[in-house]
Design a protein around this motif. Structure first.
Motif, mmCIF file in Angstrom:
data_model
loop_
_atom_site.group_PDB
_atom_site.id
_atom_site.type_symbol
_atom_site.label_atom_id
_atom_site.label_comp_id
_atom_site.label_asym_id
_atom_site.label_seq_id
_atom_site.Cartn_x
_atom_site.Cartn_y
_atom_site.Cartn_z
ATOM 1 N N HIS A 14 0.864 -1.174 0.000
ATOM 2 C CA HIS A 14 0.000 0.000 0.000
ATOM 3 C C HIS A 14 0.908 1.232 0.000
ATOM 4 O O HIS A 14 1.610 1.508 0.978
ATOM 5 C CB HIS A 14 -0.915 0.007 1.230
ATOM 6 N N VAL A 15 0.900 1.944 -1.118
ATOM 7 C CA VAL A 15 1.761 3.110 -1.292
ATOM 8 C C VAL A 15 0.877 4.351 -1.179
ATOM 9 O O VAL A 15 0.018 4.588 -2.035
ATOM 10 C CB VAL A 15 2.486 3.070 -2.649
ATOM 11 N N SER A 16 1.074 5.154 -0.110
ATOM 12 C CA SER A 16 0.176 6.279 0.168
ATOM 13 C C SER A 16 0.972 7.582 0.254
ATOM 14 O O SER A 16 2.008 7.646 0.924
ATOM 15 C CB SER A 16 -0.572 6.062 1.493
ATOM 16 N N PRO A 17 0.477 8.641 -0.427
ATOM 17 C CA PRO A 17 1.158 9.936 -0.319
ATOM 18 C C PRO A 17 0.880 10.564 1.053
ATOM 19 O O PRO A 17 -0.206 10.415 1.611
ATOM 20 C CB PRO A 17 0.516 10.748 -1.449
ATOM 21 N N LEU A 18 1.886 11.267 1.590
ATOM 22 C CA LEU A 18 1.741 11.979 2.860
ATOM 23 C C LEU A 18 1.625 13.466 2.536
ATOM 24 O O LEU A 18 2.567 14.079 2.051
ATOM 25 C CB LEU A 18 2.947 11.710 3.762
ATOM 26 N N ILE A 19 0.436 14.013 2.780
ATOM 27 C CA ILE A 19 0.120 15.389 2.382
ATOM 28 C C ILE A 19 0.086 16.266 3.621
ATOM 29 O O ILE A 19 -0.592 15.967 4.612
ATOM 30 C CB ILE A 19 -1.239 15.441 1.647
#
Length: 638
Positions: free
Chosen positions: A390-395
């Motif tokens: 699971h590759v999730s952007p950190l905003i």
């Protein structure tokens, strides 16, 4: 009010739209005026009002009229994948994002509020089954479908629809998710078990909790602003953190809520905004802050929680440097503290077990989570590890992507179990098919043997009957043979008699010096005696069978038609005619021709007989009915 903008503009109609926008918060000005005016006029006709001004008064005086009007404007019906563009966005972007943010073993809970007759709930089931696979869908997904209309819920539970209801579905979905029974289409029972229908009043009843995706389309439009705000708080409470709310295209004012951020305003898809107060207002929630004295302890707790997480995880910053890696990541990939701060491309982890940098760039560019399934990694000799990433952007709060989190879920056990289960299922299905095939073959063999026995018995009976019939036939043939012998003798006698008669008739015709010609009803020659042969030089085998008028002889045969035709019709007819002709020697002669009917025993005419005799050089005296050829040609009666 706005100025006139086209031929469909009507001041009274615009006032109705403005009133709906100001009092109910629904902006219908984006709809095509022709369709909108037609639907409002239809509702006006139903209540017996002829102009927009009077109907606006009716709206202001009757609060129940709003629901009826909205039903008419929006054609208050449900349907599979209604508003296809919005559903395409949900299927292509939202659902993959939600699944990527959850572990492969986590359950997925969905709520369809205002589900009507169930098409929306089953559309959600199709979307999730397509994204996860049917087996994962059965194990992980629960869809709660609610409505206040018990009759609609009863219809939804049956999961059966007609041709008209499913016409919007792609044919592939119909074949895959429905069974045709008669003229109806039934949603597959094994998937139907994951859809739970129940009554829920959004105004009075408590919401369903821990929801990942909440679908509430074209439902809030029926409520006042105060009631709608109350319902929004319930929907916010129902959703898990970062849960998604999917609304209808006519519900505009939700974009102003502080409880939800728009993921895609065009398609009315929103994400839950975290609040620190349970009872926060839908329009302007207040937030509390931790005391400064606890911030250090919280940071330490957060660091320890990240490090001790049972799932391997790394964090890459905006410069593609490995910023964080927990203990599980260290153990799984052999990382050390010296690897922190190094570029990801310098680590084996960047390309093994999967090319990781491409997915990180995708998550950073698309600003959404990316899910990578079915990754197999040969960790060591004989050791294969199955992973799901699971590759999730950190905003950040400033809406900038400051890093990317990569979580590695070890799904080896479940993958092995699924593989074994699939293999066992295949083996069981093969065994069942073989057993079924063997049973069918045995049944077929038994039926064939039974049939063969019956056929043999029948054949024996038939042979016995045939033998008896042959004996009877033999006797009949013997009797017939005797009869044929008798008939043969009689025929032989009759043939002898006929030969005598024919010889006698032939003798008569031969003995006559006059030419005798016999014709049938078609004026074909059937008899031509020797006198006729001697007179005209044409043998009987050349004349017989030919049409009398087609004969090429010295006789003007065309002039015989008026003489012969009456004889063919009148049995009592007799006529004579004298014609000039040329005999077979080329000499000019005068021929007297007597024509009479050929009669059978019943007295009916069956043809004509012509008797031809030559006369001497002088014109002979004839009966009054006779005429010469010269008389006929001149048209003078004799």
């Amino acid at each position: 009010m706005s100025e006139q903008t086209g031929p469909e503009y009507d001041q009274g109609f615009e006032e109705i739209l403005e009133y709906l926008k100001e009092t109910r918060g629904f902006d219908f000005t984006g709809y095509k005026r022709s369709s909108l005016m037609r639907r409002v006029s239809r509702r006006m006709a139903q209540v017996g009002i002829e102009n927009y001004v009077d109907y606006l008064d009716h709206l202001q005086a009757n609060s129940d009229e709003f629901a009826a009007l909205f039903n008419t404007i929006l054609i208050n019906v449900t349907g599979f994948f209604r508003d296809p563009d919005a559903w395409d966005y949900l299927q292509a972007d939202v659902v993959p994002m939600l699944l990527a943010e959850r572990s492969p073993d986590d359950s997925v809970r969905i709520w369809s509020a205002g589900c009507s007759s169930g098409e929306e709930a089953y559309s959600l089931a199709i979307v999730l089954a397509e994204a996860m696979g049917v087996e994962q869908f059965r194990q992980r997904v629960k869809i709660y479908a609610t409505d206040v209309d018990e009759e609609a819920l009863a219809q939804a539970r049956q999961a059966t629809y007609g041709e008209k209801e499913i016409e919007a579905l792609p044919e592939a979905y119909v074949q895959k998710y429905f069974e045709r029974v008669g003229g109806r289409y039934i949603f597959h029972k094994d998937l139907r078990r994951s859809v739970i229908f129940g009554r829920n009043d959004l105004v009075q009843d408590a919401p369903i909790s821990r929801i990942d995706l909440l679908v509430c389309r074209n439902t809030l439009m029926y409520f006042t602003a105060e009631t709608r705000a109350n319902i929004l708080r319930k929907l916010h409470f129902a959703l898990l953190p970062r849960g998604v709310l999917f609304m209808g295209k006519a519900e505009m004012l939700l974009s102003h809520s502080r409880l939800f951020d728009p993921l895609d305003l065009k398609h009315r898809v929103f994400r839950k905004v975290a609040t620190t107060q349970v009872g926060a207002s839908a329009f302007g929630a207040s937030f509390t802050h931790e005391p400064r004295s606890t911030l250090g302890a919280v940071d330490e707790l957060r660091s320890l929680a990240f490090s001790s997480s049972p799932v391997a995880q790394i964090v890459v910053n905006s410069d593609d440097l490995v910023a964080l890696a927990n203990q599980q990541a260290h153990q799984l990939f052999g990382l050390s503290d010296r690897d922190l701060g190094r570029p990801l491309r310098d680590l084996e982890l960047s390309y093994r077990p999967v090319e990781l940098r491409g997915y990180i760039e995708q998550a950073r560019a698309e600003r959404r989570a990316v899910r990578v399934k079915d990754v197999e990694w040969q960790r060591g000799p004989g050791e294969v590890v199955a992973l799901e990433l699971h590759v999730s952007p950190l905003i950040s709060l400033g809406d900038e992507v400051i890093g990317v989190s990569v979580v590695f879920h070890d799904v080896t056990t479940s993958h092995r179990l699924l593989t074994e289960l699939a293999s066992a299922n295949r083996a069981r299905e093969n065994a069942y098919e073989e057993l079924q095939s063997t049973t069918e073959e045995l049944e077929t063999t038994n039926e064939e043997l039974q049939s063969t026995v019956e056929e043999l018995e029948t054949t024996n009976e038939e042979l016995q009957s045939t033998n008896e019939e042959l004996e009877t036939t033999n006797e009949e043939l013997q009797s017939t043979n005797d009869e044929l012998q008798t008939i043969n003798n009689a025929l032989r006698d009759r043939t002898s008699e006929l030969d005598d008669v024919n010889e006698f008739l032939e003798s008569i015709l031969t003995s006559l010096r006059a030419g005798v010609v016999v014709v049938d009803h078609q004026m074909r020659v059937v008899a031509w005696n020797a006198g006729a042969e001697d007179l005209w030089g044409l043998r009987h085998d050349e004349a017989e069978g030919e049409h009398l008028l087609n004969l090429d002889i010295g006789l003007p045969v065309a002039e015989l038609r008026p003489v012969v035709r009456p004889a063919l019709a009148d049995p009592a007819y007799a006529e004579e005619v004298v014609l000039s002709a040329v005999n077979r020697r080329g000499r000019a002669i005068t021929v007297r021709i007597a024509c009479g009917a050929l009669r059978n025993r019943r007295g009916d005419s069956t043809g004509a007989i012509l008797v031809m005799e030559t006369t001497d050089g002088t014109e002979p005296a004839t009966r009054g009915t006779s005429r010469t050829s010269e008389d006929r040609s001149s048209g003078r009666p004799k």
